[in-house]
Each structure stands twice: as structure tokens, then as C-alpha cells.
Design a protein around this motif. Structure first.
Motif, PDB file in Angstrom:
ATOM      1  N   ALA A  55       0.826  -1.209   0.000  1.00  0.00           N
ATOM      2  CA  ALA A  55       0.000   0.000   0.000  1.00  0.00           C
ATOM      3  C   ALA A  55       0.859   1.257   0.000  1.00  0.00           C
ATOM      4  CB  ALA A  55      -0.938  -0.001   1.209  1.00  0.00           C
ATOM      5  N   VAL A  56       1.923   1.279   0.803  1.00  0.00           N
ATOM      6  CA  VAL A  56       2.808   2.444   0.861  1.00  0.00           C
ATOM      7  C   VAL A  56       3.414   2.706  -0.515  1.00  0.00           C
ATOM      8  CG1 VAL A  56       5.023   3.258   1.770  1.00  0.00           C
ATOM      9  CG2 VAL A  56       3.302   2.336   3.329  1.00  0.00           C
ATOM     10  N   HIS A  57       3.871   1.647  -1.178  1.00  0.00           N
ATOM     11  CA  HIS A  57       4.495   1.836  -2.488  1.00  0.00           C
ATOM     12  C   HIS A  57       3.477   2.192  -3.574  1.00  0.00           C
ATOM     13  CE1 HIS A  57       8.779   0.960  -1.994  1.00  0.00           C
ATOM     14  NE2 HIS A  57       8.384   0.270  -0.936  1.00  0.00           N
ATOM     15  N   ARG A  58       2.357   1.503  -3.598  1.00  0.00           N
ATOM     16  CA  ARG A  58       1.363   1.774  -4.655  1.00  0.00           C
ATOM     17  C   ARG A  58       0.732   3.150  -4.517  1.00  0.00           C
ATOM     18  NH1 ARG A  58      -1.674  -3.962  -5.797  1.00  0.00           N
ATOM     19  NH2 ARG A  58       0.206  -5.019  -6.533  1.00  0.00           N
ATOM     20  N   CYS A  59       0.575   3.608  -3.280  1.00  0.00           N
ATOM     21  CA  CYS A  59      -0.025   4.931  -3.052  1.00  0.00           C
ATOM     22  C   CYS A  59       1.028   6.025  -2.993  1.00  0.00           C
ATOM     23  CB  CYS A  59      -0.824   4.922  -1.754  1.00  0.00           C
ATOM     24  SG  CYS A  59      -2.257   3.830  -1.797  1.00  0.00           S
ATOM     25  N   ASN A  60       2.304   5.621  -3.085  1.00  0.00           N
ATOM     26  CA  ASN A  60       3.391   6.600  -3.020  1.00  0.00           C
ATOM     27  C   ASN A  60       3.281   7.428  -1.737  1.00  0.00           C
ATOM     28  OD1 ASN A  60       5.713   7.812  -4.009  1.00  0.00           O
ATOM     29  ND2 ASN A  60       4.576   9.396  -5.069  1.00  0.00           N
ATOM     30  N   ALA A  61       2.976   6.733  -0.622  1.00  0.00           N
ATOM     31  CA  ALA A  61       2.722   7.396   0.660  1.00  0.00           C
ATOM     32  C   ALA A  61       4.026   7.807   1.336  1.00  0.00           C
ATOM     33  CB  ALA A  61       1.931   6.464   1.580  1.00  0.00           C
ATOM     34  N   PRO A  62       4.261   9.104   1.470  1.00  0.00           N
ATOM     35  CA  PRO A  62       5.469   9.552   2.183  1.00  0.00           C
ATOM     36  C   PRO A  62       5.307   9.340   3.688  1.00  0.00           C
ATOM     37  CG  PRO A  62       4.138  11.435   1.590  1.00  0.00           C
ATOM     38  CD  PRO A  62       3.469  10.226   0.985  1.00  0.00           C
ATOM     39  N   PHE A  63       6.421   9.412   4.386  1.00  0.00           N
ATOM     40  CA  PHE A  63       6.411   9.273   5.844  1.00  0.00           C
ATOM     41  C   PHE A  63       6.563  10.640   6.479  1.00  0.00           C
ATOM     42  CE2 PHE A  63       8.349   8.196   9.991  1.00  0.00           C
ATOM     43  CZ  PHE A  63       7.359   7.348  10.464  1.00  0.00           C
ATOM     44  N   ASP A  64       5.652  10.978   7.386  1.00  0.00           N
ATOM     45  CA  ASP A  64       5.698  12.235   8.131  1.00  0.00           C
ATOM     46  C   ASP A  64       6.450  11.961   9.428  1.00  0.00           C
ATOM     47  OD1 ASP A  64       5.149  14.303   9.983  1.00  0.00           O
ATOM     48  OD2 ASP A  64       3.250  14.760   9.000  1.00  0.00           O
ATOM     49  N   TYR A  65       7.690  12.450   9.509  1.00  0.00           N
ATOM     50  CA  TYR A  65       8.531  12.206  10.687  1.00  0.00           C
ATOM     51  C   TYR A  65       8.003  12.921  11.924  1.00  0.00           C
ATOM     52  CZ  TYR A  65      12.027   9.980   7.734  1.00  0.00           C
ATOM     53  OH  TYR A  65      12.674   9.125   6.884  1.00  0.00           O
ATOM     54  N   GLY A  66       7.307  14.025  11.764  1.00  0.00           N
ATOM     55  CA  GLY A  66       6.745  14.753  12.899  1.00  0.00           C
ATOM     56  C   GLY A  66       5.641  13.981  13.589  1.00  0.00           C
ATOM     57  N   GLU A  67       4.774  13.357  12.796  1.00  0.00           N
ATOM     58  CA  GLU A  67       3.648  12.601  13.338  1.00  0.00           C
ATOM     59  C   GLU A  67       3.920  11.104  13.375  1.00  0.00           C
ATOM     60  OE1 GLU A  67      -0.127  13.462  11.615  1.00  0.00           O
ATOM     61  OE2 GLU A  67       0.203  15.621  11.670  1.00  0.00           O
ATOM     62  N   LEU A  68       5.073  10.681  12.841  1.00  0.00           N
ATOM     63  CA  LEU A  68       5.416   9.255  12.742  1.00  0.00           C
ATOM     64  C   LEU A  68       4.282   8.483  12.080  1.00  0.00           C
ATOM     65  CD1 LEU A  68       7.138   8.700  16.212  1.00  0.00           C
ATOM     66  CD2 LEU A  68       8.211   9.199  14.008  1.00  0.00           C
ATOM     67  N   ALA A  69       3.884   8.977  10.892  1.00  0.00           N
ATOM     68  CA  ALA A  69       2.759   8.382  10.180  1.00  0.00           C
ATOM     69  C   ALA A  69       3.007   8.393   8.678  1.00  0.00           C
ATOM     70  CB  ALA A  69       1.485   9.157  10.480  1.00  0.00           C
ATOM     71  N   PHE A  70       2.461   7.393   7.998  1.00  0.00           N
ATOM     72  CA  PHE A  70       2.453   7.381   6.539  1.00  0.00           C
ATOM     73  C   PHE A  70       1.262   8.208   6.080  1.00  0.00           C
ATOM     74  CE2 PHE A  70       4.941   3.582   7.391  1.00  0.00           C
ATOM     75  CZ  PHE A  70       5.981   3.751   6.488  1.00  0.00           C
TER      76      PHE A  70
END
Length: 75
Positions: A41-56
Motif C-alpha cells: 500500500a505504501v508503495h502503490r499509493c506513493n505514501a510519504p512518511f511524516d517524521y513529525g507525526e510518525l505516520a504514513f
């Protein structure tokens, strides 16, 4: 959590938070373990990681890390 002991199968996959193809480093501080479905899902949606919120960050929502022991160990 030891999926190989419990299920006799490796159920986790390593994912580079800052993708190597985008200049990320191939080291443990840039890694997180994901289940195979979330990794796809992370790769197909090109979901970046938000280091501030520790969330994809997905197009419709954010998914925070559920268990953040890695950052505690590296601190």
C-alpha cells in the motif's frame, strides 16, 4: 514479536522510510518493519512518511506507526 516462531513464516518486510531510489540511506535508522499488505500500500499509493507525526500519509488518511520500539532503541 517473533512471527517465524509463532507462524513459521517471516511476516514482516523492511521498508526504507526515505526511499533509496529517492536518495535515502540503506541503514537501520532509515528502516521500519511493515506487514506485506501495508508495504504494498505504501508503495502503490506513493505514501510519504511524516517524521513529525510518525505516520504514513495516504491520499485519504494518515496511518501512524503502531509500535515504535525501533526509535526507542536507536535513541
Amino acid at each position: 514479536w517473533e512471527p517465524v516462531k509463532l507462524y513459521e513464516q517471516p511476516l514482516c518486510q523492511g521498508h526504507h522510510l526515505h526511499w533509496i531510489s529517492r536518495g535515502g540511506e540503506d541503514d537501520i535508522e532509515n528502516m521500519v518493519l511493515l506487514c506485506p499488505s501495508h508495504h504494498v500500500a505504501v508503495h502503490r499509493c506513493n505514501a510519504p512518511f511524516d517524521y513529525g507525526e510518525l505516520a504514513f500519509v495516504f491520499p485519504s488518511h494518515r496511518e501512524a506507526l503502531r509500535h515504535n520500539e525501533h526509535l526507542q532503541l536507536c535513541a
